[in-house]
Design a protein around this motif. Structure first.
Motif, mmCIF file in Angstrom:
data_model
loop_
_atom_site.group_PDB
_atom_site.id
_atom_site.type_symbol
_atom_site.label_atom_id
_atom_site.label_comp_id
_atom_site.label_asym_id
_atom_site.label_seq_id
_atom_site.Cartn_x
_atom_site.Cartn_y
_atom_site.Cartn_z
ATOM 1 N N LEU A 120 0.844 -1.200 0.000
ATOM 2 C CA LEU A 120 0.000 0.000 0.000
ATOM 3 C C LEU A 120 0.881 1.253 0.000
ATOM 4 O O LEU A 120 2.008 1.242 0.477
ATOM 5 N N CYS A 121 0.301 2.324 -0.544
ATOM 6 C CA CYS A 121 1.008 3.604 -0.580
ATOM 7 C C CYS A 121 0.319 4.550 0.400
ATOM 8 O O CYS A 121 -0.912 4.651 0.404
ATOM 9 N N PHE A 122 1.081 5.211 1.261
ATOM 10 C CA PHE A 122 0.489 6.122 2.254
ATOM 11 C C PHE A 122 0.972 7.546 2.019
ATOM 12 O O PHE A 122 2.151 7.770 1.728
ATOM 13 N N ILE A 123 0.057 8.473 2.177
ATOM 14 C CA ILE A 123 0.393 9.900 2.038
ATOM 15 C C ILE A 123 -0.067 10.588 3.326
ATOM 16 O O ILE A 123 -1.193 10.368 3.790
ATOM 17 N N PHE A 124 0.793 11.397 3.907
ATOM 18 C CA PHE A 124 0.455 12.078 5.161
ATOM 19 C C PHE A 124 0.511 13.591 4.981
ATOM 20 O O PHE A 124 1.567 14.183 5.164
ATOM 21 N N PRO A 125 -0.608 14.205 4.622
ATOM 22 C CA PRO A 125 -0.574 15.668 4.540
ATOM 23 C C PRO A 125 -0.638 16.198 5.980
ATOM 24 O O PRO A 125 -1.684 16.185 6.609
ATOM 25 N N THR A 126 0.481 16.628 6.491
ATOM 26 C CA THR A 126 0.471 17.042 7.896
ATOM 27 C C THR A 126 1.489 18.147 8.121
ATOM 28 O O THR A 126 2.475 18.262 7.399
ATOM 29 N N LEU A 127 1.218 18.948 9.118
ATOM 30 C CA LEU A 127 2.207 19.946 9.520
ATOM 31 C C LEU A 127 3.217 19.242 10.399
ATOM 32 O O LEU A 127 2.848 18.479 11.287
ATOM 33 N N VAL A 128 4.462 19.485 10.137
ATOM 34 C CA VAL A 128 5.509 18.813 10.911
ATOM 35 C C VAL A 128 5.970 19.700 12.067
ATOM 36 O O VAL A 128 6.409 19.219 13.099
ATOM 37 N N LEU A 129 5.813 21.023 11.888
ATOM 38 C CA LEU A 129 6.225 21.943 12.950
ATOM 39 C C LEU A 129 4.996 22.514 13.648
ATOM 40 O O LEU A 129 3.977 22.771 13.016
ATOM 41 N N ASN A 130 5.107 22.725 14.960
ATOM 42 C CA ASN A 130 4.001 23.354 15.688
ATOM 43 C C ASN A 130 4.201 24.884 15.734
ATOM 44 O O ASN A 130 5.127 25.401 15.120
ATOM 45 N N PHE A 131 3.343 25.583 16.467
ATOM 46 C CA PHE A 131 3.424 27.053 16.451
ATOM 47 C C PHE A 131 4.716 27.558 17.082
ATOM 48 O O PHE A 131 5.076 28.713 16.928
ATOM 49 N N ARG A 132 5.416 26.664 17.812
ATOM 50 C CA ARG A 132 6.709 27.064 18.383
ATOM 51 C C ARG A 132 7.867 26.777 17.423
ATOM 52 O O ARG A 132 9.029 26.890 17.801
ATOM 53 N N SER A 133 7.539 26.343 16.195
ATOM 54 C CA SER A 133 8.547 25.937 15.200
ATOM 55 C C SER A 133 9.377 24.756 15.671
ATOM 56 O O SER A 133 10.518 24.575 15.242
ATOM 57 N N ASP A 134 8.834 23.969 16.591
ATOM 58 C CA ASP A 134 9.448 22.701 17.008
ATOM 59 C C ASP A 134 8.797 21.571 16.223
ATOM 60 O O ASP A 134 7.653 21.718 15.773
ATOM 61 N N ILE A 135 9.504 20.417 16.128
ATOM 62 C CA ILE A 135 8.855 19.220 15.577
ATOM 63 C C ILE A 135 7.579 18.985 16.394
ATOM 64 O O ILE A 135 7.597 19.055 17.626
ATOM 65 N N ASN A 137 5.554 16.588 17.395
ATOM 66 C CA ASN A 137 5.532 15.630 18.521
ATOM 67 C C ASN A 137 6.310 14.370 18.101
ATOM 68 O O ASN A 137 6.827 14.300 16.983
ATOM 69 N N PRO A 138 6.423 13.367 18.985
ATOM 70 C CA PRO A 138 7.198 12.157 18.626
ATOM 71 C C PRO A 138 6.635 11.433 17.400
ATOM 72 O O PRO A 138 7.404 10.853 16.622
ATOM 73 N N THR A 139 5.320 11.479 17.184
ATOM 74 C CA THR A 139 4.759 10.822 15.996
ATOM 75 C C THR A 139 5.267 11.511 14.725
ATOM 76 O O THR A 139 5.661 10.842 13.759
ATOM 77 N N ALA A 140 5.291 12.837 14.732
ATOM 78 C CA ALA A 140 5.786 13.576 13.560
ATOM 79 C C ALA A 140 7.247 13.204 13.291
ATOM 80 O O ALA A 140 7.664 13.034 12.137
ATOM 81 N N ARG A 141 8.031 13.051 14.361
ATOM 82 C CA ARG A 141 9.448 12.705 14.202
ATOM 83 C C ARG A 141 9.586 11.324 13.542
ATOM 84 O O ARG A 141 10.367 11.122 12.617
ATOM 85 N N LEU A 142 8.765 10.358 14.010
ATOM 86 C CA LEU A 142 8.816 9.004 13.443
ATOM 87 C C LEU A 142 8.361 8.986 11.983
ATOM 88 O O LEU A 142 8.922 8.267 11.157
ATOM 89 N N LEU A 143 7.323 9.781 11.686
ATOM 90 C CA LEU A 143 6.831 9.841 10.297
ATOM 91 C C LEU A 143 7.951 10.305 9.370
ATOM 92 O O LEU A 143 8.166 9.734 8.296
ATOM 93 N N LEU A 144 8.678 11.331 9.803
ATOM 94 C CA LEU A 144 9.771 11.849 8.978
ATOM 95 C C LEU A 144 10.870 10.798 8.812
ATOM 96 O O LEU A 144 11.444 10.650 7.740
ATOM 97 N N GLU A 145 11.129 10.081 9.910
ATOM 98 C CA GLU A 145 12.179 9.059 9.886
ATOM 99 C C GLU A 145 11.856 7.953 8.879
ATOM 100 O O GLU A 145 12.734 7.436 8.209
ATOM 101 N N HIS A 146 10.575 7.575 8.774
ATOM 102 C CA HIS A 146 10.202 6.424 7.957
ATOM 103 C C HIS A 146 9.711 6.790 6.560
ATOM 104 O O HIS A 146 9.509 5.899 5.736
ATOM 105 N N ALA A 147 9.497 8.075 6.295
ATOM 106 C CA ALA A 147 8.957 8.467 4.986
ATOM 107 C C ALA A 147 9.994 8.219 3.895
ATOM 108 O O ALA A 147 11.196 8.417 4.109
ATOM 109 N N THR A 148 9.526 7.776 2.724
ATOM 110 C CA THR A 148 10.462 7.612 1.609
ATOM 111 C C THR A 148 10.621 8.934 0.857
ATOM 112 O O THR A 148 11.662 9.191 0.261
#
Ligand SMILES: [Zn+2]
Length: 326
Positions: A120-135, A137-148
């Motif tokens: 299956l192919c997955f697409i995650f339209p999501t904001l990676v940074l919050n209003f503090r310009s930080d990643i 949360n941990p889920t966003a960090r993992l998504l970035l780690e595993h994204a092709t």
């Protein structure tokens, strides 16, 4: 907010509708097992339920219109419900998961396994940074780690005087017609604040360039607010209580105001944001774990803070209290 991520999803959907009209000979290029990547399923979070009251329930709504997805759209609460959806729809080969950062980290591995085992192919339209310009949360960090692939969607800065590209999510409040940036210690998640609002207790969001993304109170949070919280834990309750009282009654007399002397006028407008004391308390109790529940109840009672506001913000951020504040 104009990040363009919903337009991106709508384009994937429209492309899939074109490809589905092709002859059966293309199937070998788009399928693995039962799944055909031309068949797109859109997954939305339950938190969004109130977000699109003016559209049909199967609509993928974006700024300039909407697409109706019929049965190919569902809302989920967690990764277990995603697993079930994938099982119930073996024909769907492309899955668009909106705001994937809002789910627990487990979702990343559910997706990874489905991708490896079922193609299956997955697409995650999501904001990676919050209003503090930080990643976000941990889920966003993992998504970035595993994204092709990661496709940054940039937008114009939404400041009226600016034509630069914008990468940052800006949270602000409108108080008496003024733009008031959220202070750094504002609660990380505030559910329901996604539409333009002139209610001073509800946040507004837009995309801004570095120059127009204001984040007042960062130095104050680390230098002063956390130190006051730590002092409170050691038994020196007076200084934190004096600061919270000032934030509640006379923000201009607070240490926060002192720390903003010499800042841009727009940054000083953060002192007009309502419930500053409550926001500071949520930060110390929830994000910094400096105050346990007994301490929280005690401070809220002694300083007569706004219980419904605190209860809502703690719930938004997943903080469960044994004894309700309200
Ligand atoms: Zn700008």
């Amino acid at each position: 907010m104009g990040s363009g991520k919903t337009e991106f999803s709508a384009r994937v959907w429209r492309d899939s509708q074109v490809l589905l009209k092709k002859n059966a000979t293309v199937v070998s290029h788009t399928s693995s097992g039962h799944a055909d990547r031309r068949k797109v399923f859109f997954v939305r979070t339950f938190l969004d339920e109130q977000r699109f009251p003016d559209y049909p329930s199967d609509a993928l709504a974006y700024r300039s219109g909407y697409e109706r997805l019929g049965p190919n759209l569902a809302r989920i609460r967690n990764s277990f419900e995603l697993e079930q959806l994938i099982e119930d729809h073996p024909e769907a080969g492309t899955w668009i998961i909106d705001e994937a950062s809002f789910y627990e980290e487990r979702l990343v591995y559910v997706v990874r396994q489905a991708s490896e085992k079922l193609g299956l192919c997955f697409i995650f339209p999501t904001l990676v940074l919050n209003f503090r310009s930080d990643i976000f949360n941990p889920t966003a960090r993992l998504l970035l780690e595993h994204a092709t692939d990661v496709f940054p969607l940039t937008a114009y800065c939404e400041h009226p005087d600016c034509v630069e590209d914008a990468f940052y999510t800006y949270r602000w409040y409108q108080v008496k017609g003024k733009e008031c940036p959220a202070p750094f210690f504002d609660p990380l998640i505030i559910i329901g604040g996604d539409r333009a609002s002139d209610d001073p207790s509800q946040p507004n969001y837009c995309t801004r360039c570095d120059q127009h993304h204001h984040l007042p109170g960062k130095e104050y949070t680390y230098l002063t607010l956390m130190a006051l919280g730590e002092a409170w834990v050691r038994g020196d309750s007076g200084r934190l209580e004096r600061e919270l009282t000032a934030l509640r009654d006379e923000p201009n007399e607070s240490l926060l105001a002192q720390s903003l002397e010499g800042s841009l006028e727009v940054c000083r407008n953060t002192l007009l944001v309502p419930f500053l004391a409550e926001r500071a308390l949520v930060y110390l109790a929830h994000e910094r774990n400096l105050l346990d529940e007994a301490a929280l109840h005690s401070l809220v009672g002694r300083l007569n803070l706004d219980r419904p506001f605190l209860a809502r913000r703690l719930a938004d951020n997943g903080k469960v209290l044994q004894n309700s504040l309200t």
